[in-house]
Motif scaffolding. Structure first.
Motif, PDB file in Angstrom:
ATOM      1  N   ALA A 115      11.844  26.717  34.679  1.00  0.00           N
ATOM      2  CA  ALA A 115      12.830  26.584  35.747  1.00  0.00           C
ATOM      3  C   ALA A 115      14.226  26.935  35.248  1.00  0.00           C
ATOM      4  O   ALA A 115      15.023  27.553  35.967  1.00  0.00           O
ATOM      5  CB  ALA A 115      12.812  25.156  36.298  1.00  0.00           C
ATOM      6  N   ALA A 153       4.937  22.408  40.243  1.00  0.00           N
ATOM      7  CA  ALA A 153       5.681  21.150  40.312  1.00  0.00           C
ATOM      8  C   ALA A 153       5.188  20.293  41.470  1.00  0.00           C
ATOM      9  O   ALA A 153       5.000  19.072  41.329  1.00  0.00           O
ATOM     10  CB  ALA A 153       7.174  21.438  40.461  1.00  0.00           C
ATOM     11  N   GLN A 154       4.968  20.917  42.631  1.00  0.00           N
ATOM     12  CA  GLN A 154       4.486  20.155  43.774  1.00  0.00           C
ATOM     13  C   GLN A 154       3.083  19.624  43.533  1.00  0.00           C
ATOM     14  O   GLN A 154       2.741  18.514  43.953  1.00  0.00           O
ATOM     15  CB  GLN A 154       4.496  21.049  45.026  1.00  0.00           C
ATOM     16  N   PHE A 164      16.161  20.072  41.042  1.00  0.00           N
ATOM     17  CA  PHE A 164      14.784  20.348  40.632  1.00  0.00           C
ATOM     18  C   PHE A 164      14.585  19.971  39.163  1.00  0.00           C
ATOM     19  O   PHE A 164      13.622  19.281  38.808  1.00  0.00           O
ATOM     20  CB  PHE A 164      14.464  21.831  40.863  1.00  0.00           C
ATOM     21  N   ALA A 181      13.085  19.691  46.685  1.00  0.00           N
ATOM     22  CA  ALA A 181      13.694  20.845  46.023  1.00  0.00           C
ATOM     23  C   ALA A 181      12.717  22.009  45.939  1.00  0.00           C
ATOM     24  O   ALA A 181      13.101  23.175  46.109  1.00  0.00           O
ATOM     25  CB  ALA A 181      14.177  20.451  44.624  1.00  0.00           C
ATOM     26  N   THR A 182      11.427  21.718  45.688  1.00  0.00           N
ATOM     27  CA  THR A 182      10.448  22.810  45.611  1.00  0.00           C
ATOM     28  C   THR A 182      10.363  23.556  46.938  1.00  0.00           C
ATOM     29  O   THR A 182      10.303  24.794  46.963  1.00  0.00           O
ATOM     30  CB  THR A 182       9.054  22.271  45.238  1.00  0.00           C
ATOM     31  N   ARG A 217      19.954  23.167  44.436  1.00  0.00           N
ATOM     32  CA  ARG A 217      18.523  22.897  44.357  1.00  0.00           C
ATOM     33  C   ARG A 217      17.989  23.033  42.932  1.00  0.00           C
ATOM     34  O   ARG A 217      17.107  22.298  42.514  1.00  0.00           O
ATOM     35  CB  ARG A 217      17.784  23.840  45.320  1.00  0.00           C
ATOM     36  N   ARG A 218      18.529  24.006  42.187  1.00  0.00           N
ATOM     37  CA  ARG A 218      18.069  24.206  40.809  1.00  0.00           C
ATOM     38  C   ARG A 218      18.371  22.979  39.950  1.00  0.00           C
ATOM     39  O   ARG A 218      17.498  22.517  39.196  1.00  0.00           O
ATOM     40  CB  ARG A 218      18.740  25.441  40.210  1.00  0.00           C
ATOM     41  N   ILE A 240      13.720  25.565  47.669  1.00  0.00           N
ATOM     42  CA  ILE A 240      13.828  26.740  46.798  1.00  0.00           C
ATOM     43  C   ILE A 240      12.973  27.877  47.345  1.00  0.00           C
ATOM     44  O   ILE A 240      13.399  29.044  47.379  1.00  0.00           O
ATOM     45  CB  ILE A 240      13.420  26.385  45.359  1.00  0.00           C
ATOM     46  N   CYS A 261       7.294  26.408  41.586  1.00  0.00           N
ATOM     47  CA  CYS A 261       7.379  25.435  42.682  1.00  0.00           C
ATOM     48  C   CYS A 261       6.005  24.866  43.022  1.00  0.00           C
ATOM     49  O   CYS A 261       5.873  23.662  43.273  1.00  0.00           O
ATOM     50  CB  CYS A 261       8.010  26.089  43.904  1.00  0.00           C
ATOM     51  N   LEU A 308      12.260  15.872  43.241  1.00  0.00           N
ATOM     52  CA  LEU A 308      11.559  17.123  42.951  1.00  0.00           C
ATOM     53  C   LEU A 308      10.919  17.740  44.187  1.00  0.00           C
ATOM     54  O   LEU A 308      11.032  18.958  44.416  1.00  0.00           O
ATOM     55  CB  LEU A 308      10.500  16.846  41.878  1.00  0.00           C
ATOM     56  N   GLY A 349      19.828  17.943  46.930  1.00  0.00           N
ATOM     57  CA  GLY A 349      19.620  19.358  46.629  1.00  0.00           C
ATOM     58  C   GLY A 349      20.584  20.248  47.377  1.00  0.00           C
ATOM     59  O   GLY A 349      21.082  21.252  46.836  1.00  0.00           O
TER      60      GLY A 349
END
Length: 487
Positions: free
Chosen positions: A177, A13-14, A73, A113-114, A69-70, A117, A10, A110, A64
């Protein structure tokens, strides 16, 4: 899979999402030379990403909840990575700008979602605070690292690699992921996605920005400009009517703006976004186009701005305990405004240490102080179940304010540069005049933001339970709020 693996995925990705806002700024001069972009075209490289990111951000958060969410993402990360590849292969300005707009949609799926999660993975309050702290610090560092990374990649390779760099990272993260993220998760209530709302607000603001930017070729009074702006306003009117009358599950329940603190905070977010976008965009152009810096040297020169922002963001939670959200907003906006107004006096060939370094530190430090109190003000007296909506809305208005403000500043700068060149001034002198006007406008915008902050309610001492916005705050809610804003 261990929870640290989820946290690492996470955060990475962020980091990519935030990095891509800053990393392209240093590469803009090379993009202009390679693809024949004008100042307006350079502005669109930044604004296209911001507009779609902001316009679809609330929709991405709801998607999400609805579809998992997965799944969202992985879809968002795939779109983001694929569009990075397509953008890096661009052979024209339109190609690059279109890819950046699609990349922004991937980021809008994205980013929320991070955060969600992490919140659902780390259920223990202490573990959640640590996870959100790491996530927020990673996001905040993206701006500082972005300009340096952009300089390194552009100098050692070329501008295309500021986009290509996302591809291998994205592929690794998609695979990780797929393995690490939980396949069993609770989903929210079955509400409809307000796709018409997301499309109309994004299209409306985009058309308005296009109309403003086009005035460097078509005057304000021309039929083309008037029609373009009218279409933009019509689309915005359709959005408001749709949200208030027809949408069963509106993207943004407009009734939330009845809360004074939230409305004022969103007004401040617009000025903050314009200041952020303007400072990074025009300082990068000034250092390279006027002072002749290489992309690498410009990236290094940007470091004090990014680092001072990061330091102030880390100090912000401590300072707000003493100043309160209202006074910290006024102080941070004032400090950043002083830095930008100081930059508006910079001249060609002025010493970096004497005329750029000081404004960078002031501007960055002021920006860093604003993230937390802005979230606190937006969520003050907001019911707990609407805190996420209020926090996400702040991020949306900040991005839209940045895109809209940058369009206005780029238009004014282009007009001044063209006028000075027509008056037989040197190119360096003409560019400097245009960039200085942009810094002046950004600084004045922050002053307007500071004046807006005076409209916030003065903090009161809590009687029993601390309230968000009072200076003594609930750490779990603040953690989530900071995370959303940093996205």
């Amino acid at each position: 899979m261990p929870t640290w693996a989820v946290l690492a995925i996470c955060c990475a990705a962020q980091f990519m999402v935030v990095l891509d806002v800053a990393i392209v700024n240093v590469a803009l001069p090379q993009m202009r030379a390679s693809l024949g972009l004008s100042i307006a075209g350079e502005q669109w490289v930044v604004s296209a990403y911001a507009l779609t990111f902001a316009g679809f951000l609330m929709l991405g958060g709801r998607a999400g909840d609805l579809f998992g969410r997965r799944h969202i993402f992985i879809i968002g990360l795939t779109v983001f990575t694929l569009m990075s590849l397509i953008g890096g292969l661009a052979q024209s300005g339109a190609w690059l700008i279109t890819a950046r707009a699609a990349q922004g949609i991937g980021a809008a799926l994205l980013a929320p979602a991070t955060l969600s999660i992490l919140v659902t993975t780390f259920t223990d309050p202490n573990d959640r605070r640590r996870a959100l702290g790491a996530w927020s610090a990673t996001a905040a560092s993206g701006g500082a690292v972005g300009v340096l990374a952009g300089g390194v990649l552009t100098s050692l390779l070329n501008w295309r690699w500021v986009l290509f760099v996302n591809v291998p990272i994205g592929i690794v993260l998609v695979a990780a992921a797929w393995v690490a993220l939980s396949r069993s998760e609770e989903r929210g209530p079955r509400k409809r996605l307000d796709l018409p709302g997301a499309v109309t607000v994004t299209a409306g603001v985009t058309v308005l920005v296009y109309g403003i930017v086009s005035t460097d070729v078509h005057p304000w009074g021309s039929a083309r400009t008037i029609v373009t702006l009218a279409i933009g306003l019509l689309l915005m009117a359709v959005f408001f009517v749709t949200e208030t009358r027809f949408a069963k599950d509106p993207l943004i329940p407009l009734s939330i703006f009845k809360r004074r603190s939230l409305s004022v905070a969103n007004g401040i977010a617009v000025t903050l976004g314009a200041g952020l976008f303007g400072s990074f965009f025009f300082l990068s152009l000034f250092l390279q186009n006027v002072d002749g810096y290489s992309a690498l040297r410009a990236g290094v020169a940007f470091l004090p701005l990014g680092l001072s922002t990061l330091i102030a963001a880390l100090l912000g939670p401590r300072i707000v305990q003493f100043l309160g959200a209202r006074h910290q907003l006024m102080f941070g906006l004032g400090v950043a405004a002083i830095g930008l107004l100081w930059l508006s006096r910079v001249g060609a060939n002025d010493s970096y240490l004497l005329h750029v370094l000081g404004p960078e530190i002031l501007t960055g430090f002021g920006f860093g102080l604003l993230f937390l109190p802005l979230t606190l003000s937006a969520t003050a007296d907001v019911p707990f179940h609407e805190a996420g909506l209020a926090s996400g809305l702040i991020n949306t208005t900040r991005q839209l304010g940045g895109a809209f403000g940058l369009a206005v500043m780029a238009t004014v700068a282009s007009s001044i540069i063209a006028s000075r060149e027509a008056g037989h001034h040197s190119i360096a002198s003409a560019l400097t005049s245009g960039y200085r006007a942009a810094f002046l406008m950004a600084g004045c915008g922050l002053i307007v933001g500071a004046l807006l902050a005076t409209l916030l309610a003065k903090p009161t001492k809590p009687a029993a339970e601390p309230r968000i916005g009072d200076g003594v705050v609930d750490k779990d809610r603040v953690g989530v709020g900071v995370g959303v804003v940093e996205s």
